[in-house]
Design an enzyme around this catalytic site. Structure first.
Site, PDB file in Angstrom:
ATOM      1  N   THR A 112       0.968  -1.104   0.045  1.00 29.07           N
ATOM      2  CA  THR A 112      -0.052   0.122  -0.134  1.00 29.07           C
ATOM      3  C   THR A 112       0.881   1.205  -0.163  1.00 29.07           C
ATOM      4  O   THR A 112       1.999   1.156   0.430  1.00 29.07           O
ATOM      5  CB  THR A 112      -0.776   0.062   1.394  1.00 29.07           C
ATOM      6  OG1 THR A 112       0.100  -0.010   2.325  1.00 29.07           O
ATOM      7  CG2 THR A 112      -1.936  -1.011   1.241  1.00 29.07           C
ATOM      8  N   ASP A 126       4.425   0.847   1.822  1.00 26.54           N
ATOM      9  CA  ASP A 126       5.620   1.197   1.010  1.00 26.54           C
ATOM     10  C   ASP A 126       5.910   2.745   1.487  1.00 26.54           C
ATOM     11  O   ASP A 126       5.881   3.622   0.809  1.00 26.54           O
ATOM     12  CB  ASP A 126       5.038   1.173  -0.418  1.00 26.54           C
ATOM     13  CG  ASP A 126       6.574   1.369  -1.418  1.00 26.54           C
ATOM     14  OD1 ASP A 126       7.627   1.870  -0.899  1.00 26.54           O
ATOM     15  OD2 ASP A 126       6.431   1.412  -2.373  1.00 26.54           O
ATOM     16  N   LYS A 150       8.642   4.162   2.713  1.00 26.78           N
ATOM     17  CA  LYS A 150      10.237   4.913   2.289  1.00 26.78           C
ATOM     18  C   LYS A 150      10.378   6.048   3.335  1.00 26.78           C
ATOM     19  O   LYS A 150      10.535   7.150   2.963  1.00 26.78           O
ATOM     20  CB  LYS A 150       9.994   5.532   0.895  1.00 26.78           C
ATOM     21  CG  LYS A 150       9.752   4.360  -0.080  1.00 26.78           C
ATOM     22  CD  LYS A 150      10.126   4.900  -1.743  1.00 26.78           C
ATOM     23  CE  LYS A 150       9.732   3.787  -2.548  1.00 26.78           C
ATOM     24  NZ  LYS A 150       8.403   3.763  -2.852  1.00 26.78           N
ATOM     25  N   ASP A 162      13.974   9.706   7.425  1.00 24.97           N
ATOM     26  CA  ASP A 162      14.373  10.936   8.215  1.00 24.97           C
ATOM     27  C   ASP A 162      15.385  10.496   9.454  1.00 24.97           C
ATOM     28  O   ASP A 162      15.804   9.223   9.365  1.00 24.97           O
ATOM     29  CB  ASP A 162      13.069  11.601   8.967  1.00 24.97           C
ATOM     30  CG  ASP A 162      13.348  13.170   8.965  1.00 24.97           C
ATOM     31  OD1 ASP A 162      14.415  13.430   9.647  1.00 24.97           O
ATOM     32  OD2 ASP A 162      12.585  13.606   8.690  1.00 24.97           O
ATOM     33  N   ILE A 163      15.599  11.392  10.213  1.00 22.88           N
ATOM     34  CA  ILE A 163      16.341  10.836  11.584  1.00 22.88           C
ATOM     35  C   ILE A 163      15.785   9.756  12.396  1.00 22.88           C
ATOM     36  O   ILE A 163      14.288   9.658  12.130  1.00 22.88           O
ATOM     37  CB  ILE A 163      16.811  11.989  12.420  1.00 22.88           C
ATOM     38  CG1 ILE A 163      15.744  12.766  13.037  1.00 22.88           C
ATOM     39  CG2 ILE A 163      17.669  12.973  11.545  1.00 22.88           C
ATOM     40  CD1 ILE A 163      15.853  13.899  14.182  1.00 22.88           C
ATOM     41  N   GLY A 164      16.444   9.064  13.463  1.00 20.48           N
ATOM     42  CA  GLY A 164      15.619   7.957  14.076  1.00 20.48           C
ATOM     43  C   GLY A 164      14.588   8.423  14.965  1.00 20.48           C
ATOM     44  O   GLY A 164      13.393   7.711  14.865  1.00 20.48           O
ATOM     45  N   ASN A 165      14.574   9.517  15.668  1.00 21.20           N
ATOM     46  CA  ASN A 165      13.476   9.740  16.341  1.00 21.20           C
ATOM     47  C   ASN A 165      12.419  10.114  15.630  1.00 21.20           C
ATOM     48  O   ASN A 165      10.940   9.975  16.173  1.00 21.20           O
ATOM     49  CB  ASN A 165      14.010  11.285  17.122  1.00 21.20           C
ATOM     50  CG  ASN A 165      13.068  11.683  18.252  1.00 21.20           C
ATOM     51  OD1 ASN A 165      12.479  10.752  19.282  1.00 21.20           O
ATOM     52  ND2 ASN A 165      12.321  12.769  18.085  1.00 21.20           N
ATOM     53  N   THR A 166      12.370  10.947  14.572  1.00 22.10           N
ATOM     54  CA  THR A 166      11.233  11.288  13.681  1.00 22.10           C
ATOM     55  C   THR A 166      10.699  10.099  13.001  1.00 22.10           C
ATOM     56  O   THR A 166       9.403   9.900  13.248  1.00 22.10           O
ATOM     57  CB  THR A 166      11.788  12.216  12.740  1.00 22.10           C
ATOM     58  OG1 THR A 166      12.296  13.227  13.069  1.00 22.10           O
ATOM     59  CG2 THR A 166      10.426  12.739  11.837  1.00 22.10           C
ATOM     60  N   ARG A 173       0.293  -1.267 -11.720  1.00 29.90           N
ATOM     61  CA  ARG A 173      -0.682  -0.959 -12.840  1.00 29.90           C
ATOM     62  C   ARG A 173      -0.949  -2.151 -13.873  1.00 29.90           C
ATOM     63  O   ARG A 173      -2.011  -2.222 -14.519  1.00 29.90           O
ATOM     64  CB  ARG A 173      -0.083   0.157 -13.702  1.00 29.90           C
ATOM     65  CG  ARG A 173      -0.544   1.368 -12.724  1.00 29.90           C
ATOM     66  CD  ARG A 173       0.231   2.624 -13.333  1.00 29.90           C
ATOM     67  NE  ARG A 173       1.754   2.696 -12.917  1.00 29.90           N
ATOM     68  CZ  ARG A 173       2.727   3.565 -13.188  1.00 29.90           C
ATOM     69  NH1 ARG A 173       2.058   4.563 -13.785  1.00 29.90           N
ATOM     70  NH2 ARG A 173       3.824   3.406 -12.725  1.00 29.90           N
TER      71      ARG A 173
HETATM   72  P1  BMP Z   1       3.557   0.105 -11.314  1.00 31.76           P
HETATM   73  O1  BMP Z   1       3.975  -1.547 -11.256  1.00 31.76           O
HETATM   74  O2  BMP Z   1       2.226   0.537 -11.159  1.00 31.76           O
HETATM   75  O3  BMP Z   1       4.531   0.807 -11.799  1.00 31.76           O
HETATM   76  O4  BMP Z   1       3.982   0.531  -9.541  1.00 31.76           O
HETATM   77  C1  BMP Z   1       5.245   0.171  -8.912  1.00 31.76           C
HETATM   78  C2  BMP Z   1       5.107   0.570  -7.247  1.00 31.76           C
HETATM   79  O5  BMP Z   1       6.354   0.296  -6.716  1.00 31.76           O
HETATM   80  C3  BMP Z   1       4.696   1.935  -6.935  1.00 31.76           C
HETATM   81  O6  BMP Z   1       3.917   1.735  -5.880  1.00 31.76           O
HETATM   82  C4  BMP Z   1       6.041   2.540  -6.604  1.00 31.76           C
HETATM   83  O7  BMP Z   1       6.020   3.586  -5.651  1.00 31.76           O
HETATM   84  C5  BMP Z   1       6.758   1.155  -6.052  1.00 31.76           C
HETATM   85  N1  BMP Z   1       8.279   1.503  -6.690  1.00 31.76           N
HETATM   86  C6  BMP Z   1       8.746   1.315  -7.805  1.00 31.76           C
HETATM   87  O8  BMP Z   1       8.189   1.544  -8.514  1.00 31.76           O
HETATM   88  N2  BMP Z   1      10.208   1.424  -8.058  1.00 31.76           N
HETATM   89  C7  BMP Z   1      11.117   1.586  -6.750  1.00 31.76           C
HETATM   90  O9  BMP Z   1      12.398   1.498  -7.015  1.00 31.76           O
HETATM   91  C8  BMP Z   1      10.514   1.352  -5.509  1.00 31.76           C
HETATM   92  C9  BMP Z   1       9.302   1.178  -5.461  1.00 31.76           C
HETATM   93  O10 BMP Z   1       8.604   1.152  -4.144  1.00 31.76           O
END
Ligand code: BMP
Length: 280
Positions: free
Chosen positions: A62, A92, A94, A97-101, A239
């Site tokens: 997600t 997902d 990603k 930021d720093i550890g505390n945040t 997609r």
């Molecule tokens: P799609 O198959 O529709 O292109 O989606 C790829 C998904 O993987 C997206 O959610 C994107 O944020 C994630 N993603 C990516 O495409 N490449 C990366 O290197 C890291 C990712 O998390």
């Protein structure tokens, strides 16, 4: 390389209560190395896509912050589907930021990611303190972390020495179970002195059977290139699976049926590539 081993043989490398081990067990049970990436902005669509592909996936990824009508009920329903259909959840996020945040971002806020997401991921840009910050929240809950060692997008700066630094950090922190990467990055870096080679999971986005890009930097490879040729463990498909739902003029029931078909197609392609890799 662990790429030569069966998923079931690799599960024991992970802590019994960890999400990484649960993921490998799920992959074996469902004969699926497919993670569906559900990047839709309405809760009802998210749940509809997940329900349509649930039997075919080991993991649902997600981006919870793109859901415009997010509510706690969405999480309750997603968890119910996960229970019913035997899959894990990967937010997902990603973190970067720093550890505390990141501790606060992971535990609190509107989304309370740590409370429902078995696996999440982080960039190593801030340094290893980011792993400590996330581990403080996630480790007691049995969660697992992936580092973004490489990315699928054109011009990515995550490569070479940076990717190897991610592998080194993973050896130093057991909360890290693997990487987002395009190939077996863990084979590029020797284990630290005195440590045995470790098992890491490689989860790989940028997977598509019908196109090579999206015009915005995404680069697609086939499940065979990713799993057999590059030794990755899990294909992440967005997609390519739910695309029908974005098309104008397609009846909703037809679009959902197409989502199921594509889910099955990518599951089969991912598993065939895995079997081919073992047979090689
Ligand atoms: P799609 O198959 O529709 O292109 O989606 C790829 C998904 O993987 C997206 O959610 C994107 O944020 C994630 N993603 C990516 O495409 N490449 C990366 O290197 C890291 C990712 O998390």
């Amino acid at each position: 390389s662990v790429a030569a081993l069966r998923y079931e043989a690799r599960a024991e490398a992970y802590a019994p209560a960890s999400a990484a081990r649960a993921l490998l067990a799920t992959m074996v049970r469902k004969r699926s190395n497919l993670c569906v990436s559900v990047d839709v902005t309405r809760a009802a669509d998210l749940l509809a896509v997940v329900a349509a592909v649930a039997p075919h996936v080991c993991l649902v990824k997600t981006h919870i912050d793109i859901v415009s009508d997010f509510s706690d009920d969405l999480v309750v329903q997603l968890q119910a589907l996960a229970q019913q259909h035997d899959f894990l959840i990967f937010e997902d996020r990603k973190f970067a930021d720093i550890g505390n945040t990141v501790s606060l971002q992971y535990a609190a806020g509107v989304h309370k990611i740590a409370s429902w997401s078995h696996i999440t991921n982080a960039h190593l840009v801030p340094g290893p303190g980011i792993i400590d910050g996330l581990a403080a929240v996630g480790e007691p809950l049995g969660r697992s972390l992936l580092l973004l060692a490489e990315m699928s997008s054109a011009g990515t700066l995550a490569r070479g020495e940076y990717s190897r630094e991610c592998v080194r950090a993973a050896y130093a922190h057991p909360f890290v179970c693997g990487f987002i990467a395009m190939h077996r990055v863990d084979d590029d870096e020797a284990p630290p002195a005195g440590q045995a080679k470790k098992d890491f999971l490689i989860l790989t986005p940028g997977v598509g059977l019908d196109s090579t890009g999206d015009g915005r930097g995404q680069q697609y490879r086939t499940p065979d290139e990713v799993v057999r040729a590059s030794g990755c463990d899990v294909i992440i498909v967005g997609r390519g699976i739910y695309g029908a739902l974005l098309k104008e003029g397609v009846a909703r029931a037809d679009a959902i049926a197409e989502v199921t078909r594509q889910g099955e197609r990518y599951r089969d392609a991912g598993w065939q590539a895995y079997e081919a890799r073992l047979g090689a």
